[in-house]
Design a protein around this motif. Sequence first.
Motif, PDB file in Angstrom:
ATOM      1  N   GLY A   5      50.369  43.626  69.154  1.00 26.87           N
ATOM      2  CA  GLY A   5      51.415  43.304  70.108  1.00 26.87           C
ATOM      3  C   GLY A   5      52.236  42.103  69.706  1.00 26.87           C
ATOM      4  N   PRO A   6      53.146  41.669  70.583  1.00 27.37           N
ATOM      5  CA  PRO A   6      54.043  40.559  70.261  1.00 27.37           C
ATOM      6  C   PRO A   6      53.278  39.268  69.989  1.00 27.37           C
ATOM      7  N   ALA A  19      51.254  49.569  73.043  1.00 26.78           N
ATOM      8  CA  ALA A  19      50.221  48.920  73.848  1.00 26.78           C
ATOM      9  C   ALA A  19      49.061  49.873  74.123  1.00 26.78           C
ATOM     10  N   GLY A  20      47.852  49.415  73.846  1.00 32.86           N
ATOM     11  CA  GLY A  20      46.650  50.200  74.092  1.00 32.86           C
ATOM     12  C   GLY A  20      46.275  51.161  72.983  1.00 32.86           C
ATOM     13  N   ILE A  37      49.068  57.239  58.848  1.00 30.70           N
ATOM     14  CA  ILE A  37      48.720  56.352  59.961  1.00 30.70           C
ATOM     15  C   ILE A  37      48.189  57.240  61.075  1.00 30.70           C
ATOM     16  N   ASN A  38      46.886  57.252  61.238  1.00 29.68           N
ATOM     17  CA  ASN A  38      46.204  58.134  62.179  1.00 29.68           C
ATOM     18  C   ASN A  38      45.802  57.327  63.409  1.00 29.68           C
ATOM     19  N   LEU A  39      46.472  57.569  64.523  1.00 30.38           N
ATOM     20  CA  LEU A  39      46.279  56.775  65.733  1.00 30.38           C
ATOM     21  C   LEU A  39      45.283  57.434  66.678  1.00 30.38           C
ATOM     22  N   SER A  40      44.807  56.635  67.624  1.00 27.70           N
ATOM     23  CA  SER A  40      43.978  57.149  68.714  1.00 27.70           C
ATOM     24  C   SER A  40      44.352  56.405  69.987  1.00 27.70           C
ATOM     25  N   ASN A  41      43.800  56.868  71.105  1.00 24.41           N
ATOM     26  CA  ASN A  41      44.100  56.287  72.417  1.00 24.41           C
ATOM     27  C   ASN A  41      45.574  56.428  72.796  1.00 24.41           C
ATOM     28  N   VAL A  42      46.251  57.401  72.215  1.00 24.11           N
ATOM     29  CA  VAL A  42      47.634  57.652  72.606  1.00 24.11           C
ATOM     30  C   VAL A  42      47.689  58.254  74.005  1.00 24.11           C
ATOM     31  N   GLY A  43      46.715  59.083  74.313  1.00 20.97           N
ATOM     32  CA  GLY A  43      46.604  59.644  75.651  1.00 20.97           C
ATOM     33  C   GLY A  43      47.703  60.627  75.982  1.00 20.97           C
ATOM     34  N   GLU A  44      48.043  60.697  77.266  1.00 14.95           N
ATOM     35  CA  GLU A  44      49.016  61.682  77.750  1.00 14.95           C
ATOM     36  C   GLU A  44      50.433  61.097  77.785  1.00 14.95           C
ATOM     37  N   ARG A  45      50.809  60.417  76.754  1.00 14.82           N
ATOM     38  CA  ARG A  45      52.143  59.817  76.725  1.00 14.82           C
ATOM     39  C   ARG A  45      53.194  60.903  76.531  1.00 14.82           C
ATOM     40  N   MET A  53      57.323  55.038  70.057  1.00 17.90           N
ATOM     41  CA  MET A  53      56.246  54.610  69.154  1.00 17.90           C
ATOM     42  C   MET A  53      56.641  54.848  67.697  1.00 17.90           C
ATOM     43  N   VAL A  54      57.192  56.031  67.437  1.00 11.16           N
ATOM     44  CA  VAL A  54      57.629  56.361  66.077  1.00 11.16           C
ATOM     45  C   VAL A  54      58.697  55.373  65.612  1.00 11.16           C
TER      46      VAL A  54
END
Length: 368
Positions: A5-6, A19-20, A37-45, A53-54
């Motif tokens: 984050g900032p 965030a998160g 870049i393999n992310l997680s916790n993206v959820g139901e965005r 994000m991109v």
Amino acid sequence: MLLAGPSEGMRDAVVSALAGVETRTNVVQDSDGAIRINLSNVGERSLEERSRMVAQIVNSLSGVTLNKLRLLDNDSALIPDRQDWRPDDVPTYDVLATPKPDLTGLAVSGRTVISLRDGKPIPGPAGSGAYNLVSAAQSLDGGHLAVVERVPGGMRLRVGAIGEELQAVALDDVKSLTRPTWTPGGAEGEPGNEVWTVLNETTVVRATRAANGWSVLSVNANELTRGGGRITELRLSRDGVRLAAVVNGEVQVASIVRGDDSVTIRAPRTLQFGTIRGAVSLDWSERTVLVVATRLPHLPIVSMPVDGFDITPYLTTNLTLPPKAVTAAPSRPVVVTDQADIWSTAEPGKVFLNDPQGGANSLPFYPG
């Protein structure tokens, strides 16, 4: 660092689209050269949130790698049907921060505002000598003007559309006002809705656009003026996230934190403390780069990144020092007024060349 984050100084001034979010695996280079870049916790965005994000990832890493970025969410494409991205594939958002190509700069010369392109006065009262002008600022879209005029007993701020009568903004007990500075406009090319200036070197105010004209609101600048700080120059960054100011002759940069009904200048820090002193003028040449004019004979015109990590001196062979004012903008020459005339240069390593418009008492400015 992106996921963290900032930074502390920018924590309340900007919002991260990440965030998160965490990384599911280490960042690696695939066999075809793509950075995975393999992310997680993206959820139901939502798709819109994922697109932001991109944009944040790709734009942030554009200065780090030329490889395409493979953006995944738990091994699947972060954006459905697309996983590889390059900087040209996402918005840069520079449209909000960069003046239009045809806006080549203006200057206050005598009582009037003139064009740096041909030296001719601009249309309307500001160009006809109707106001006893001290300084001015053009909005980033080019359509509006804010001016400081000298009146009996002090100064007055006026704001309005270029070519038209400028509205006087109600301010009390005005002995001095710094050169105005505009917030950026909206994504669709709307003009900025705020003009900032400093009243009597201590009180930061913002004139805001309303249905019935321009009204004045305060800015909490306690951190900037703490300990007797006197502000003689203030410039908003061209993305509206930061400001730069000359405080007691030193260059300070701070973040701008906006609440529901308040604006606060937060976490100011001095750039090149003890080295850059006697600053008289500054401006943003890029989103994160400043150009500063000082009274120092060995560093009269310098460029500095927003973190103040280093200094790049300008070649000042032709200048009659000390300089009086400087203006800068993305993809524009740096323009300086010295003791004799107006001068411009395209980069630090090239000499300043004389600009035939204006003169030693002129104050040049680009939109912003």
